[in-house]
Design a protein around this motif. Sequence first.
Motif, PDB file in Angstrom:
ATOM      1  N   GLY A 210       1.012  -1.304   0.084  1.00 48.08           N
ATOM      2  CA  GLY A 210       0.207   0.155  -0.104  1.00 48.08           C
ATOM      3  C   GLY A 210       0.861   1.220   0.018  1.00 48.08           C
ATOM      4  O   GLY A 210       1.995   1.229  -0.763  1.00 48.08           O
ATOM      5  N   PHE A 211       0.236   2.352   0.808  1.00 52.33           N
ATOM      6  CA  PHE A 211       0.980   3.602   0.492  1.00 52.33           C
ATOM      7  C   PHE A 211       1.125   4.425   2.079  1.00 52.33           C
ATOM      8  O   PHE A 211       0.351   3.880   2.912  1.00 52.33           O
ATOM      9  N   GLY A 212       2.202   4.837   2.259  1.00 51.25           N
ATOM     10  CA  GLY A 212       2.345   5.557   3.527  1.00 51.25           C
ATOM     11  C   GLY A 212       3.783   4.985   4.319  1.00 51.25           C
ATOM     12  O   GLY A 212       4.599   4.653   3.554  1.00 51.25           O
ATOM     13  N   GLN A 213       3.733   4.790   5.512  1.00 47.76           N
ATOM     14  CA  GLN A 213       4.888   4.223   6.267  1.00 47.76           C
ATOM     15  C   GLN A 213       4.923   2.878   5.945  1.00 47.76           C
ATOM     16  O   GLN A 213       6.188   2.377   6.106  1.00 47.76           O
ATOM     17  N   SER A 214       4.031   2.179   5.903  1.00 44.93           N
ATOM     18  CA  SER A 214       3.982   0.641   5.498  1.00 44.93           C
ATOM     19  C   SER A 214       4.956   0.261   4.407  1.00 44.93           C
ATOM     20  O   SER A 214       5.597  -0.566   4.167  1.00 44.93           O
ATOM     21  N   ASP A 215       4.579   0.953   3.403  1.00 52.11           N
ATOM     22  CA  ASP A 215       5.377   0.798   2.175  1.00 52.11           C
ATOM     23  C   ASP A 215       6.946   1.011   2.331  1.00 52.11           C
ATOM     24  O   ASP A 215       7.919   0.522   1.601  1.00 52.11           O
ATOM     25  N   LEU A 216       7.282   1.902   3.044  1.00 57.89           N
ATOM     26  CA  LEU A 216       8.803   2.406   3.331  1.00 57.89           C
ATOM     27  C   LEU A 216       9.450   1.222   4.003  1.00 57.89           C
ATOM     28  O   LEU A 216      10.245   1.009   3.772  1.00 57.89           O
ATOM     29  N   ALA A 217       8.761   0.726   4.982  1.00 59.59           N
ATOM     30  CA  ALA A 217       9.143  -0.465   5.718  1.00 59.59           C
ATOM     31  C   ALA A 217       9.514  -1.701   4.824  1.00 59.59           C
ATOM     32  O   ALA A 217      10.483  -2.498   4.997  1.00 59.59           O
ATOM     33  N   TRP A 218       8.247  -1.901   4.229  1.00 54.40           N
ATOM     34  CA  TRP A 218       8.392  -2.858   2.983  1.00 54.40           C
ATOM     35  C   TRP A 218       9.565  -2.795   2.288  1.00 54.40           C
ATOM     36  O   TRP A 218      10.485  -3.966   2.078  1.00 54.40           O
ATOM     37  N   THR A 219       9.867  -1.565   1.749  1.00 54.54           N
ATOM     38  CA  THR A 219      10.969  -1.691   0.892  1.00 54.54           C
ATOM     39  C   THR A 219      12.314  -1.562   1.593  1.00 54.54           C
ATOM     40  O   THR A 219      13.092  -2.228   0.892  1.00 54.54           O
ATOM     41  N   ARG A 220      12.562  -1.008   2.826  1.00 51.12           N
ATOM     42  CA  ARG A 220      13.738  -1.227   3.538  1.00 51.12           C
ATOM     43  C   ARG A 220      14.156  -2.850   3.522  1.00 51.12           C
ATOM     44  O   ARG A 220      15.310  -3.025   3.660  1.00 51.12           O
ATOM     45  N   GLU A 221      13.227  -3.647   3.948  1.00 47.71           N
ATOM     46  CA  GLU A 221      13.169  -4.959   4.196  1.00 47.71           C
ATOM     47  C   GLU A 221      13.584  -5.810   2.956  1.00 47.71           C
ATOM     48  O   GLU A 221      14.413  -6.395   2.883  1.00 47.71           O
ATOM     49  N   ASN A 222      12.853  -5.441   1.671  1.00 50.57           N
ATOM     50  CA  ASN A 222      13.246  -5.920   0.478  1.00 50.57           C
ATOM     51  C   ASN A 222      14.676  -5.517   0.080  1.00 50.57           C
ATOM     52  O   ASN A 222      15.316  -6.559  -0.296  1.00 50.57           O
ATOM     53  N   ASP A 223      15.072  -4.152   0.557  1.00 48.70           N
ATOM     54  CA  ASP A 223      16.231  -3.746  -0.035  1.00 48.70           C
ATOM     55  C   ASP A 223      17.545  -4.481   0.901  1.00 48.70           C
ATOM     56  O   ASP A 223      18.583  -4.880   0.310  1.00 48.70           O
ATOM     57  N   ALA A 224      17.082  -4.764   2.125  1.00 45.53           N
ATOM     58  CA  ALA A 224      17.914  -5.397   3.059  1.00 45.53           C
ATOM     59  C   ALA A 224      18.433  -6.682   2.572  1.00 45.53           C
ATOM     60  O   ALA A 224      19.566  -7.314   2.767  1.00 45.53           O
ATOM     61  N   ARG A 225      17.459  -7.526   2.027  1.00 42.51           N
ATOM     62  CA  ARG A 225      17.978  -8.994   1.470  1.00 42.51           C
ATOM     63  C   ARG A 225      18.856  -8.849   0.586  1.00 42.51           C
ATOM     64  O   ARG A 225      20.010  -9.589   0.497  1.00 42.51           O
ATOM     65  N   PHE A 226      18.680  -7.791  -0.213  1.00 43.15           N
ATOM     66  CA  PHE A 226      19.578  -7.701  -1.423  1.00 43.15           C
ATOM     67  C   PHE A 226      20.983  -7.230  -1.035  1.00 43.15           C
ATOM     68  O   PHE A 226      22.148  -7.905  -1.465  1.00 43.15           O
ATOM     69  N   LEU A 227      20.826  -6.327  -0.120  1.00 43.69           N
ATOM     70  CA  LEU A 227      22.430  -5.889   0.454  1.00 43.69           C
ATOM     71  C   LEU A 227      22.970  -6.942   1.362  1.00 43.69           C
ATOM     72  O   LEU A 227      24.246  -6.786   1.223  1.00 43.69           O
TER      73      LEU A 227
END
Length: 291
Positions: A204-221
Motif C-alpha cells: 500500500g502507501f504510507g509508512q508501511s510501504d517504506l518499511a516493506w521496501t527497506r526490508e526488500n532492499d536489506a535482503r539484497f544488500l
Amino acid sequence: MTIRQAAKAGSWYPGDAESLTHEVERCLRVAADHYPDAASLFPNPAVAVMVPHAGLVFSGPLAAAAFQVLRNGWSHVDRLIVFGACHRERLTRPAVWDEGTWATPMGDIPVDADAAADLIAAGLADVNRSAHEDDNAIELQTPFIKYLFPEATMVPVAMGFFRDSFAIGECMAKAARSWDGVTLAVASTDLTHYGAAFGVTPAGFGQSDLAWTRENDARFLEAVTRMAGDDIVRIASRDGSACGAGAAAAAAGWAKEFGATAGQVIAYTNSHDVMPQGRAEHFVGYAAVGW
C-alpha cells in the motif's frame, strides 16, 4: 574518435562545468557530514564500490561517499572498470563501450581501448555501444570519476541479469592483473522501485510501504555484502530489489579476486527520505557499498 555524449547533462545533473563542479563538491560535503565514519569501515584500501545512479540531487551524496572511500588509500589510480545496469536493452552478454571518450561538462574521460580489447578477446564481453546510449547508470558516475580520478581512464561495461555475473567479475579481475597500474571497479545500481508507476505496491502507501521496501532492499544488500555469488542476481530477480544486480554481482566477484572477503554498507536511503513530498507513494532505494 568515438564520443559518447553526456545525454543527462542539464537534466539529471548540471550541464556546465562550473555548476557541475559545485554540485559534485556539495555531494562530497554532504557525504562527509552524514557518513563521517565511512573511511573507518575500510582498514585496507577498497578495490570496488557499488553506487546509485539517480539524479545527483537525490543520490549524489551516497555516490560521493562511495567514491571517496574508493579514492582513499590509493596514491594513483590508472583506470576504473564501471559495471552498470542496462535500462535500454535486454542483454545476453556484457556490453563494452570499446574506444574513444565519454563526454562530461567538466571534460572528457578516455576509454581504455586496450583494456576493453582484452576483455573482448578473452570472450568476456562484446562491443555494444547502443546499450550505453542515453542510459543513466554509468553516465551518472562520470562527474565523480572526472573530479576524483582526473587522470584515470575507464572501461564501461553494461550488465544484464546474468546468472554468472559474479564469475564474470572474477574473470575480468583476472584479466586486469595483466594491465599496468591500478584498476578499481565501480558497480552502478539503484534498489527497489516502489509505486504504481513501477507496478510495485504490495504494502500500500504510507509508512508501511517504506518499511516493506527497506526490508526488500536489506535482503539484497545482505547478499551483496556477503559476496554471495549467484544469490545476488537470484534475490534481486525474485524480489525486484535492484535494477543493476548483474553489475553489483560483477563488482563483488571482482573484489573477491582482489582479496576482499566481505562488503560494507556505507550508506542507505531512498528518494522519499531525501525529498519527502506528502505520503510515500513513489520512491526508489539507494545504497553505497564498498569492498
